[in-house]
Design an enzyme around this catalytic site. Structure first.
Site, PDB file in Angstrom:
ATOM      1  N   GLU A 269       0.927  -1.055  -0.058  1.00  0.00           N
ATOM      2  CA  GLU A 269       0.115   0.023   0.065  1.00  0.00           C
ATOM      3  C   GLU A 269       0.965   1.399  -0.118  1.00  0.00           C
ATOM      4  O   GLU A 269       0.394   2.162  -0.626  1.00  0.00           O
ATOM      5  CB  GLU A 269      -0.796   0.165   1.248  1.00  0.00           C
ATOM      6  CG  GLU A 269      -1.861  -0.872   1.225  1.00  0.00           C
ATOM      7  CD  GLU A 269      -2.742  -0.678   2.576  1.00  0.00           C
ATOM      8  OE1 GLU A 269      -4.003  -0.305   2.601  1.00  0.00           O
ATOM      9  OE2 GLU A 269      -2.296  -1.080   3.624  1.00  0.00           O
ATOM     10  N   ARG A 282      -0.797   6.274   7.915  1.00  0.00           N
ATOM     11  CA  ARG A 282      -1.633   6.531   6.569  1.00  0.00           C
ATOM     12  C   ARG A 282      -0.753   6.783   5.273  1.00  0.00           C
ATOM     13  O   ARG A 282       0.254   7.222   5.398  1.00  0.00           O
ATOM     14  CB  ARG A 282      -2.652   7.761   6.849  1.00  0.00           C
ATOM     15  CG  ARG A 282      -3.444   7.951   8.299  1.00  0.00           C
ATOM     16  CD  ARG A 282      -4.499   6.782   7.974  1.00  0.00           C
ATOM     17  NE  ARG A 282      -5.500   6.939   7.019  1.00  0.00           N
ATOM     18  CZ  ARG A 282      -6.527   8.028   7.037  1.00  0.00           C
ATOM     19  NH1 ARG A 282      -6.794   8.625   8.035  1.00  0.00           N
ATOM     20  NH2 ARG A 282      -7.499   7.965   5.906  1.00  0.00           N
ATOM     21  N   ASP A 387      -9.707   1.991  -3.226  1.00  0.00           N
ATOM     22  CA  ASP A 387     -10.497   2.135  -1.791  1.00  0.00           C
ATOM     23  C   ASP A 387     -11.482   3.399  -1.843  1.00  0.00           C
ATOM     24  O   ASP A 387     -11.524   4.066  -2.885  1.00  0.00           O
ATOM     25  CB  ASP A 387      -9.245   2.384  -0.888  1.00  0.00           C
ATOM     26  CG  ASP A 387      -9.756   1.945   0.509  1.00  0.00           C
ATOM     27  OD1 ASP A 387     -10.961   1.689   0.453  1.00  0.00           O
ATOM     28  OD2 ASP A 387      -9.098   2.062   1.607  1.00  0.00           O
ATOM     29  N   GLU A 390     -17.167   4.610  -0.960  1.00  0.00           N
ATOM     30  CA  GLU A 390     -18.499   5.019  -0.058  1.00  0.00           C
ATOM     31  C   GLU A 390     -18.077   6.575   0.424  1.00  0.00           C
ATOM     32  O   GLU A 390     -18.959   6.860   1.131  1.00  0.00           O
ATOM     33  CB  GLU A 390     -18.401   3.986   0.876  1.00  0.00           C
ATOM     34  CG  GLU A 390     -17.439   3.795   2.073  1.00  0.00           C
ATOM     35  CD  GLU A 390     -16.312   3.049   1.539  1.00  0.00           C
ATOM     36  OE1 GLU A 390     -16.291   1.965   1.790  1.00  0.00           O
ATOM     37  OE2 GLU A 390     -15.179   3.700   1.048  1.00  0.00           O
ATOM     38  N   ASP A 454     -12.947  -3.458   6.512  1.00  0.00           N
ATOM     39  CA  ASP A 454     -11.968  -3.307   7.728  1.00  0.00           C
ATOM     40  C   ASP A 454     -12.661  -3.828   8.773  1.00  0.00           C
ATOM     41  O   ASP A 454     -13.035  -3.285   9.776  1.00  0.00           O
ATOM     42  CB  ASP A 454     -11.787  -1.719   7.906  1.00  0.00           C
ATOM     43  CG  ASP A 454     -10.904  -0.960   6.863  1.00  0.00           C
ATOM     44  OD1 ASP A 454     -10.550  -1.834   5.761  1.00  0.00           O
ATOM     45  OD2 ASP A 454     -10.985   0.153   6.642  1.00  0.00           O
TER      46      ASP A 454
END
Length: 662
Positions: A269, A282, A387, A390, A454
């Site tokens: 990631e 993050r 990702d 939403e 998650d």
């Protein structure tokens, strides 16, 4: 669809099933007006509604295939319903209507499944399910301390919260219903005699699908919503190892391979760089290789490819304001706007971003070509996590002029389409593999692989390991053939951390899913990792060997998915529909038709009860004991031997028998 006129109403029959019955005394449709309150905080929503009108449309007149609804004889028609095959279309004749309710006939012993990707309850009967794409929330159980603490931070959830809602359900009466709308909606299955559907708009239509068997019904739905291609050949080589440790990721991968782990891909990631926040590490949301964190990454990707290992990354539809792509996109007008016509800025927790407006065709094309195409696929990536589908804010202005509240549910499908177009532009459909947690109607057509989102790093009933099975089964009925999850879970908050047992039990389940993929979680340093414990590493290596051993069987299931639309993970009733004892089972599944998998999802569980469907002879994989179907059996379940059975008559019986020797 057959229309039967009655003295004061009508009935609609789907084949021999009454699905809609209306009379003046028991009206089927209500309309009205409501004033909603929607507050969004980093993908979590607080939603309330104040109903100012709910009126029963008791009076109907029938004109051919059109039915006119009013409140009483002599009053103006407020709603038109038109029959077209197995669809019913609606048109409002009253601009004040923004709430719609319809009651579908139900039977007392009926079961219903679907609703998109549901995490807590596979059989939805007896509960109410709002359908709105969002963060599922942490814990998802209002009786637990972790959800209480998360609620204080506006990050808690409930049983119905899901990244992937869809206003579609499958009934044990062997029909499916789909509401064509993107508005906030609710499926309410709490009444014995009817299911009530609520929509915060007049829906375009309601579709009915019917079939003599569940398998044929699932095939129909997969044609309606879209089917995925076969899994890429490289996936079958082993697990996709998730590491976000910069250049250390490569040495750690080699150590895992030396320990016997079978590997198909390395998923980093952090290929874009990282930033530290109070939530944990993050990513730096500027979707291109970060040479400081991964110097010479392109050459390393080539080296991995030569060893049969693919490299995967991460992307989402936001661009951070301190990245290099933000000014380019802003200058071109590619971001959603605020109420003053400026670039809408979204706070993601200690850093700000703009949201690329995919209703602007130029913006969608730019993201597909310049970001995913040139900076990811051309760079050498073979897949990625797509990702945050939403997260569309509900207060932004979009290029297509449609209210963001009506685009919010549609956003995951637009996001999937952008990814799919980028893959197709490079001729890599069926070769590159991206995976999403967010979804809505039509995401099936574009997204080749779902992941469960998650989950908490624990065995909890509403946010742990068991929820992944429910998610796979519910979404699989609606045309999503492939599902997988973060091995070991993801969310670690308030001192909640992984145990070695959890990590091993999760890997046991993952070996019997379409894709094995590990994740270090949101706080890697606080949580045990696969390569930090010799027992965990050895166990994981064996599970990857089991996965690879099953590749011929999985390939056959992948072909079925592409040609018939059948999911790889299937509810027991899909092949045993006459055994109603299978209808409510959600903590076990069929892996294809021939394997029954009952993962251990509770801590310290040395044995597990498993129901074996009737009409088959089942063989326990590890012990070789033979059982007749139609009974509950309790079998030992030590770590390394999760309850797995195969059909004795399977053509893959020898393959399954050999699992005990791995």
């Amino acid at each position: 669809m057959q229309l039967q006129i009655t003295p004061d109403g009508f009935s609609l029959l789907l084949d021999d099933r009454v699905v809609l019955r209306h009379s003046a005394a028991a009206p089927a449709i209500y309309v009205g007006h409501g004033q909603e309150r929607m507050d969004m905080y980093r993908g979590n929503f607080e939603i309330e509604d104040y109903i100012t009108e709910r009126s029963a449309l008791r009076h109907v007149t029938v004109e051919g295939s059109r039915i006119n609804f009013s409140e009483a004889e002599g009053m103006a028609t407020r709603l038109e319903m038109t029959l077209a095959g197995t669809h019913i279309h609606f048109r409002s004749l009253d601009d004040s209507i923004n709430r719609f309710w319809i009651r579908i006939q139900a039977e007392g012993d009926e079961h219903v499944w679907g609703g998109g990707e549901q995490m807590s309850y596979f059989d939805m009967r007896g509960r109410r399910f709002p359908l709105w794409t969002s963060e599922p929330g942490v814990g998802r159980d209002k009786t637990t301390e972790i959800t209480f603490k998360s609620d204080m931070a506006k990050a808690g959830g409930d049983y119905y919260n899901t990244n992937y809602p869809q206003p579609t359900y499958v009934s044990s009466r062997r029909y499916a219903l789909h509401v064509e709308t993107t508005a906030y909606s609710v499926f309410d299955f709490r009444r014995d005699s009817f299911h009530e559907i609520e929509v915060w708009a007049v829906p375009e239509r309601i579709e009915f699908h019917s079939a003599p068997s569940f398998i044929e019904l699932v095939e129909q739905l997969s044609l309606r919503f879209g089917r995925q291609p076969e899994l890429p050949d490289w996936v079958y080589r082993g697990a996709i190892i998730g590491l976000k440790d910069g250049m250390n990721s490569f040495s750690r991968l080699e150590a895992m391979r030396a320990a016997g782990v079978q590997v198909s891909g390395l998923w980093c990631e952090d290929w874009v760089g990282i930033r530290q926040t109070s939530f944990g590490s993050r990513l730096f949301w500027d979707w291109q290789a970060n040479e400081a964190r991964y110097p010479g990454l392109r050459d390393k990707i080539v080296e991995l490819n030569q060893q049969g290992i693919r490299f995967l990354g991460y992307v989402n539809p936001y661009l951070c304001v301190d990245g290099s792509l933000f000014p380019e996109a802003e200058a071109a007008g590619y971001f959603a706007k605020d109420q003053l016509g400026r670039t809408a800025i979204v706070d993601f927790g200690e850093f700000d971003c703009g949201v690329v407006d995919f209703t602007n065709p130029d913006a969608a094309e730019w993201f597909a070509e310049e970001v995913i195409g040139r900076r990811m696929l051309d760079y050498g990536l073979s897949g990625w996590m797509a990702d945050f589908g939403e997260y569309l804010p509900i207060d932004v202005e979009l290029a297509n002029g449609i209210d963001a509240k009506l685009m919010h549910n549609a956003w995951p499908t637009l996001w999937a389409e952008v990814n799919a177009k980028a893959v197709a532009s490079r001729g890599k459909t069926g070769e590159a593999l991206f995976f999403m947690r967010a979804g809505f109607t039509g995401v099936q057509k574009h997204c080749p692989l779902l992941w469960g989102g998650d989950q908490s790093v624990d065995f909890s009933r509403h946010d742990g390991l068991v929820t992944v099975m429910c998610a796979a089964l519910s979404s699989g009925l609606l045309g999503n053939a492939y599902h997988h999850s973060d091995i070991g879970g993801y969310t670690s908050l308030f001192g909640n951390v992984r145990t070695p047992e959890l990590l091993m039990r999760w890997a046991e389940m993952a070996a019997f899913t379409p894709v094995m993929r590990s994740h270090e979680g949101n706080r890697p340093r606080d949580n045990i990792q696969i390569d930090q414990d010799p027992e965990v590493l050895s166990h994981f290596a064996r599970m990857t060997r089991i996965y690879v051993h099953l590749a011929p069987y999985l390939k056959s299931l992948s072909k079925e998915a592409a040609t018939l639309g059948l999911p790889v993970q299937r509810p027991l009733f899909l092949h045993h529909e006459h055994d109603r004892r299978t209808y409510a089972i959600q903590d076990a599944y069929l892996y294809g038709r021939d394997l029954l998998v009952a993962p251990v999802w509770q801590a310290a569980q040395a044995e597990r009860p498993v129901y074996l469907p009737e009409g088959e002879t089942w063989v326990h994989v590890w012990m070789g004991e033979v059982y007749d179907g139609g009974q509950m059996v309790t079998v030992p379940s030590p770590i390394g031997s999760p309850p797995v059975f195969y059909r004795k008559s399977s053509t893959f019986a020898e393959t399954f028998k050999a699992l005990a020797e791995i």
